[in-house]
Design a protein around this motif. Structure first.
Motif, PDB file in Angstrom:
ATOM      1  N   ASP A   1       0.841  -1.190   0.000  1.00 33.75           N
ATOM      2  CA  ASP A   1       0.000   0.000   0.000  1.00 33.75           C
ATOM      3  C   ASP A   1       0.876   1.239   0.000  1.00 33.75           C
ATOM      4  O   ASP A   1       1.892   1.273   0.711  1.00 33.75           O
ATOM      5  CB  ASP A   1      -0.890   0.042   1.249  1.00 33.75           C
ATOM      6  N   PHE A   2       0.487   2.260  -0.779  1.00 35.14           N
ATOM      7  CA  PHE A   2       1.239   3.510  -0.770  1.00 35.14           C
ATOM      8  C   PHE A   2       0.590   4.483   0.194  1.00 35.14           C
ATOM      9  O   PHE A   2      -0.620   4.717   0.146  1.00 35.14           O
ATOM     10  CB  PHE A   2       1.312   4.138  -2.160  1.00 35.14           C
ATOM     11  N   LYS A   3       1.398   5.051   1.066  1.00 35.55           N
ATOM     12  CA  LYS A   3       0.960   6.072   2.024  1.00 35.55           C
ATOM     13  C   LYS A   3       1.729   7.350   1.725  1.00 35.55           C
ATOM     14  O   LYS A   3       2.957   7.372   1.833  1.00 35.55           O
ATOM     15  CB  LYS A   3       1.251   5.642   3.473  1.00 35.55           C
ATOM     16  N   SER A   4       1.034   8.396   1.315  1.00 38.95           N
ATOM     17  CA  SER A   4       1.730   9.643   0.988  1.00 38.95           C
ATOM     18  C   SER A   4       2.246  10.301   2.265  1.00 38.95           C
ATOM     19  O   SER A   4       1.714  10.092   3.347  1.00 38.95           O
ATOM     20  CB  SER A   4       0.826  10.592   0.211  1.00 38.95           C
ATOM     21  N   GLY A   5       3.291  11.110   2.086  1.00 38.89           N
ATOM     22  CA  GLY A   5       3.900  11.811   3.206  1.00 38.89           C
ATOM     23  C   GLY A   5       3.603  13.296   3.140  1.00 38.89           C
ATOM     24  O   GLY A   5       2.910  13.767   2.237  1.00 38.89           O
ATOM     25  N   PRO A   6       4.167  14.056   4.069  1.00 36.02           N
ATOM     26  CA  PRO A   6       3.887  15.496   4.137  1.00 36.02           C
ATOM     27  C   PRO A   6       4.522  16.299   2.998  1.00 36.02           C
ATOM     28  O   PRO A   6       4.075  17.402   2.701  1.00 36.02           O
ATOM     29  CB  PRO A   6       4.462  15.914   5.484  1.00 36.02           C
ATOM     30  N   GLY A   7       5.542  15.768   2.358  1.00 33.80           N
ATOM     31  CA  GLY A   7       6.218  16.502   1.286  1.00 33.80           C
ATOM     32  C   GLY A   7       6.551  15.584   0.128  1.00 33.80           C
ATOM     33  O   GLY A   7       6.263  14.383   0.152  1.00 33.80           O
ATOM     34  N   ASP A   8       7.158  16.177  -0.906  1.00 29.84           N
ATOM     35  CA  ASP A   8       7.577  15.388  -2.067  1.00 29.84           C
ATOM     36  C   ASP A   8       8.536  14.283  -1.657  1.00 29.84           C
ATOM     37  O   ASP A   8       9.466  14.514  -0.876  1.00 29.84           O
ATOM     38  CB  ASP A   8       8.282  16.282  -3.102  1.00 29.84           C
ATOM     39  N   LEU A   9       8.302  13.112  -2.165  1.00 24.83           N
ATOM     40  CA  LEU A   9       9.142  11.928  -1.946  1.00 24.83           C
ATOM     41  C   LEU A   9       9.253  11.527  -0.479  1.00 24.83           C
ATOM     42  O   LEU A   9      10.211  10.879  -0.070  1.00 24.83           O
ATOM     43  CB  LEU A   9      10.538  12.127  -2.543  1.00 24.83           C
ATOM     44  N   GLU A  10       8.267  11.891   0.332  1.00 26.25           N
ATOM     45  CA  GLU A  10       8.282  11.523   1.745  1.00 26.25           C
ATOM     46  C   GLU A  10       7.252  10.447   2.069  1.00 26.25           C
ATOM     47  O   GLU A  10       7.010  10.138   3.221  1.00 26.25           O
ATOM     48  CB  GLU A  10       8.064  12.756   2.620  1.00 26.25           C
ATOM     49  N   GLY A  11       6.656   9.862   1.022  1.00 30.70           N
ATOM     50  CA  GLY A  11       5.710   8.775   1.225  1.00 30.70           C
ATOM     51  C   GLY A  11       6.438   7.467   1.431  1.00 30.70           C
ATOM     52  O   GLY A  11       7.671   7.398   1.443  1.00 30.70           O
ATOM     53  N   GLN A  12       5.654   6.404   1.578  1.00 33.61           N
ATOM     54  CA  GLN A  12       6.248   5.086   1.722  1.00 33.61           C
ATOM     55  C   GLN A  12       5.243   4.017   1.310  1.00 33.61           C
ATOM     56  O   GLN A  12       4.043   4.247   1.314  1.00 33.61           O
ATOM     57  CB  GLN A  12       6.728   4.839   3.143  1.00 33.61           C
ATOM     58  N   TRP A  13       5.782   2.860   0.928  1.00 31.25           N
ATOM     59  CA  TRP A  13       4.960   1.694   0.667  1.00 31.25           C
ATOM     60  C   TRP A  13       5.024   0.815   1.894  1.00 31.25           C
ATOM     61  O   TRP A  13       6.096   0.653   2.485  1.00 31.25           O
ATOM     62  CB  TRP A  13       5.468   0.934  -0.553  1.00 31.25           C
ATOM     63  N   VAL A  14       3.870   0.251   2.271  1.00 23.25           N
ATOM     64  CA  VAL A  14       3.781  -0.607   3.458  1.00 23.25           C
ATOM     65  C   VAL A  14       3.095  -1.911   3.059  1.00 23.25           C
ATOM     66  O   VAL A  14       2.028  -1.902   2.438  1.00 23.25           O
ATOM     67  CB  VAL A  14       2.964   0.087   4.580  1.00 23.25           C
ATOM     68  N   CYS A  15       3.701  -3.032   3.415  1.00 21.68           N
ATOM     69  CA  CYS A  15       3.110  -4.326   3.120  1.00 21.68           C
ATOM     70  C   CYS A  15       1.946  -4.578   4.078  1.00 21.68           C
ATOM     71  O   CYS A  15       2.122  -4.510   5.300  1.00 21.68           O
ATOM     72  CB  CYS A  15       4.138  -5.448   3.256  1.00 21.68           C
ATOM     73  N   PRO A  16       0.755  -4.868   3.539  1.00 22.54           N
ATOM     74  CA  PRO A  16      -0.391  -5.117   4.414  1.00 22.54           C
ATOM     75  C   PRO A  16      -0.300  -6.447   5.173  1.00 22.54           C
ATOM     76  O   PRO A  16      -1.043  -6.653   6.129  1.00 22.54           O
ATOM     77  CB  PRO A  16      -1.584  -5.125   3.451  1.00 22.54           C
ATOM     78  N   CYS A  17       0.621  -7.320   4.766  1.00 19.88           N
ATOM     79  CA  CYS A  17       0.765  -8.624   5.452  1.00 19.88           C
ATOM     80  C   CYS A  17       1.826  -8.597   6.547  1.00 19.88           C
ATOM     81  O   CYS A  17       1.535  -8.866   7.693  1.00 19.88           O
ATOM     82  CB  CYS A  17       1.110  -9.719   4.446  1.00 19.88           C
ATOM     83  N   CYS A  18       3.069  -8.260   6.161  1.00 20.37           N
ATOM     84  CA  CYS A  18       4.182  -8.353   7.116  1.00 20.37           C
ATOM     85  C   CYS A  18       4.596  -7.000   7.703  1.00 20.37           C
ATOM     86  O   CYS A  18       5.395  -6.955   8.622  1.00 20.37           O
ATOM     87  CB  CYS A  18       5.382  -9.033   6.472  1.00 20.37           C
TER      88      CYS A  18
END
Length: 115
Positions: A63-80
């Motif tokens: 899953d992609f979770k956006s962050g407060p600024g450019d390129l500050e988001g992250q991908w998070v695995c919904p399983c592990c």
């Protein structure tokens, strides 16, 4: 707008494809994916530049979770729960682009022998 993102938009037409990465503590090389293949991926898995990441151990789109600024988001695995920073994908694309340009330049070095 981030300077790096603007450079990509000027050089590449993102409208017809995106990039897929595999992640297992390290990021894989990018795999171009078509617009048709992107339609098969659930909403919320990619960032605004059509970059998608698969958690390799779980074999699932992160899953992609956006962050407060450019390129500050992250991908998070919904399983592990594995996490990969958005900046990591762009750093990998930069490496691949640099390698590509170096290969082109080294190919051009041989042109002088064929003149």
């Amino acid at each position: 707008m981030n300077t790096r993102r603007k450079e990509y938009e000027e050089i590449y037409d993102y409208s017809n494809y995106g990039f897929l990465f595999y992640y297992n503590k390290r990021i894989s090389k990018s795999i171009p994916i078509s617009k048709e293949d992107m339609r098969k991926i659930s909403i919320g898995k990619g960032n605004g530049d059509k970059i998608f990441v698969v958690c390799k151990p779980c074999d699932i789109f992160m899953d992609f979770k956006s962050g407060p600024g450019d390129l500050e988001g992250q991908w998070v695995c919904p399983c592990c729960g594995a996490r990969m920073r958005e900046r990591t994908a762009y750093t990998q694309l930069d490496r691949e682009n640099e390698e590509f340009m170096n290969n082109i330049e080294s190919d051009n070095d041989f042109d002088e022998f064929y003149d």
